[in-house]
Design a protein around this motif. Sequence first.
Motif, short mmCIF file in Angstrom:
data_model
loop_
_atom_site.label_atom_id
_atom_site.label_comp_id
_atom_site.label_asym_id
_atom_site.label_seq_id
_atom_site.Cartn_x
_atom_site.Cartn_y
_atom_site.Cartn_z
N ILE A 33 55.30 10.22 10.02
CA ILE A 33 54.02 9.53 10.09
C ILE A 33 54.31 8.03 10.09
CG2 ILE A 33 51.85 9.07 8.88
CD1 ILE A 33 52.16 11.95 7.70
N LYS A 34 53.75 7.33 11.06
CA LYS A 34 53.89 5.87 11.14
C LYS A 34 52.51 5.26 10.90
CE LYS A 34 58.12 5.84 13.08
NZ LYS A 34 59.27 5.12 12.72
N VAL A 35 52.51 4.13 10.21
CA VAL A 35 51.27 3.43 9.88
C VAL A 35 51.30 2.06 10.55
CG1 VAL A 35 49.82 2.53 8.02
CG2 VAL A 35 51.15 4.64 7.67
N TYR A 36 50.24 1.77 11.29
CA TYR A 36 50.08 0.49 11.97
C TYR A 36 48.94 -0.23 11.27
CZ TYR A 36 52.98 2.84 15.37
OH TYR A 36 54.00 3.53 15.98
N ASP A 37 49.28 -1.25 10.50
CA ASP A 37 48.34 -1.95 9.63
C ASP A 37 48.25 -3.41 10.04
OD1 ASP A 37 46.89 -3.06 7.55
OD2 ASP A 37 48.04 -2.10 5.98
N SER A 38 47.06 -3.86 10.38
CA SER A 38 46.87 -5.24 10.84
C SER A 38 46.78 -6.25 9.70
CB SER A 38 45.59 -5.33 11.69
OG SER A 38 44.46 -5.00 10.91
N ASP A 92 55.95 -2.78 11.94
CA ASP A 92 55.54 -4.17 12.15
C ASP A 92 54.66 -4.27 13.39
OD1 ASP A 92 56.89 -5.21 9.96
OD2 ASP A 92 58.73 -5.55 11.10
N VAL A 93 53.47 -4.83 13.21
CA VAL A 93 52.53 -5.02 14.32
C VAL A 93 51.87 -6.38 14.16
CG1 VAL A 93 52.04 -2.57 14.73
CG2 VAL A 93 50.72 -3.81 13.02
N PHE A 105 41.12 -4.27 15.46
CA PHE A 105 42.56 -4.13 15.65
C PHE A 105 42.92 -2.66 15.84
CE2 PHE A 105 43.18 -8.50 14.47
CZ PHE A 105 44.43 -8.84 14.96
N VAL A 106 42.32 -1.77 15.05
CA VAL A 106 42.59 -0.34 15.16
C VAL A 106 42.22 0.16 16.55
CG1 VAL A 106 41.75 1.93 14.39
CG2 VAL A 106 42.49 0.25 12.71
N LEU A 107 41.03 -0.19 17.03
CA LEU A 107 40.62 0.22 18.37
C LEU A 107 41.59 -0.29 19.43
CD1 LEU A 107 36.76 -0.39 18.17
CD2 LEU A 107 37.95 1.82 18.19
N LYS A 108 41.98 -1.53 19.30
CA LYS A 108 42.86 -2.14 20.29
C LYS A 108 44.26 -1.53 20.23
CE LYS A 108 42.64 -4.68 23.68
NZ LYS A 108 41.84 -4.22 24.79
N TYR A 109 44.80 -1.33 19.02
CA TYR A 109 46.12 -0.69 18.89
C TYR A 109 46.10 0.66 19.61
CZ TYR A 109 47.58 -3.77 14.95
OH TYR A 109 47.93 -4.82 14.14
N ILE A 110 45.10 1.50 19.33
CA ILE A 110 45.05 2.83 19.92
C ILE A 110 44.89 2.75 21.44
CG2 ILE A 110 43.71 4.98 20.06
CD1 ILE A 110 43.25 4.72 17.02
N GLU A 111 44.07 1.83 21.91
CA GLU A 111 43.90 1.64 23.35
C GLU A 111 45.23 1.27 24.01
OE1 GLU A 111 41.22 -0.94 26.53
OE2 GLU A 111 41.40 -1.66 24.48
N LEU A 112 45.94 0.32 23.41
CA LEU A 112 47.22 -0.12 23.98
C LEU A 112 48.28 0.97 23.89
CD1 LEU A 112 47.17 -3.80 22.68
CD2 LEU A 112 46.86 -3.03 25.05
N PHE A 113 48.33 1.69 22.76
CA PHE A 113 49.28 2.81 22.65
C PHE A 113 49.01 3.85 23.72
CE2 PHE A 113 49.60 1.91 17.85
CZ PHE A 113 50.79 1.22 18.00
N SER A 114 47.73 4.17 23.92
CA SER A 114 47.34 5.19 24.91
C SER A 114 47.77 4.80 26.32
CB SER A 114 45.83 5.41 24.89
OG SER A 114 45.43 5.90 23.65
N ALA A 115 47.72 3.52 26.60
CA ALA A 115 48.11 3.03 27.93
C ALA A 115 49.60 2.68 27.99
CB ALA A 115 47.28 1.79 28.28
N GLU A 116 50.31 2.93 26.88
CA GLU A 116 51.74 2.61 26.78
C GLU A 116 52.02 1.14 27.09
OE1 GLU A 116 54.00 5.47 29.02
OE2 GLU A 116 53.24 7.14 27.81
N PRO A 118 52.44 -2.94 25.47
CA PRO A 118 52.87 -3.61 24.23
C PRO A 118 51.67 -4.19 23.47
CG PRO A 118 53.44 -4.92 26.15
CD PRO A 118 52.88 -3.62 26.67
N LEU A 119 51.86 -4.37 22.18
CA LEU A 119 50.79 -4.88 21.32
C LEU A 119 50.71 -6.40 21.30
CD1 LEU A 119 51.14 -2.54 18.20
CD2 LEU A 119 49.65 -2.28 20.18
N ALA A 120 51.49 -7.07 22.11
CA ALA A 120 51.58 -8.53 22.08
C ALA A 120 50.24 -9.23 22.26
CB ALA A 120 52.57 -9.03 23.13
N THR A 121 49.33 -8.66 23.04
CA THR A 121 48.03 -9.30 23.28
C THR A 121 47.06 -9.07 22.13
OG1 THR A 121 47.18 -7.36 24.45
CG2 THR A 121 48.23 -9.08 25.79
#
Length: 146
Positions: A33-38, A92-93, A105-116, A118-121
Amino acid sequence: MDWQNVYKVYTPFMLTKYKHWEVVMIDLVLCEIKVYDSKVSLIPDDIVKEELAPLSITLPNLLNTIDFYEEGVYANNCSRDWWCPWPIERVDVPQQSNEGDCGMFVLKYIELFSAELPLATCTSHNMPFFRLKLAAEITRGDAYFP
């Protein structure tokens, strides 16, 4: 959907006591399990792991009960040792600079992950644009809600 073709599941996770959203990624191949915390400064690692501990124990038991793992489908030994709690790790995010953007941030992280992508934006600087973009998509009926 054929679950045998699913390797990772991304889901929002609310830490109710802190009124804070995070993304939890469940890796069905590596059994972790990985946690992406803004806003990692808000909640210590040990509290996050404590909050997710029931998931790390229940999930392998559930998957074992429904015979999710068949011989040779997934590589990690943990998939067959169903009693083994899955490790939980923060990743690290990009971090938010205020107290109120964790949901976006959660919505954007998931959107970017789904599209493969990077989280840079995904920065606090870009959040006003992302909020307006989402509002416009909802208004036009273009927002994707499965």
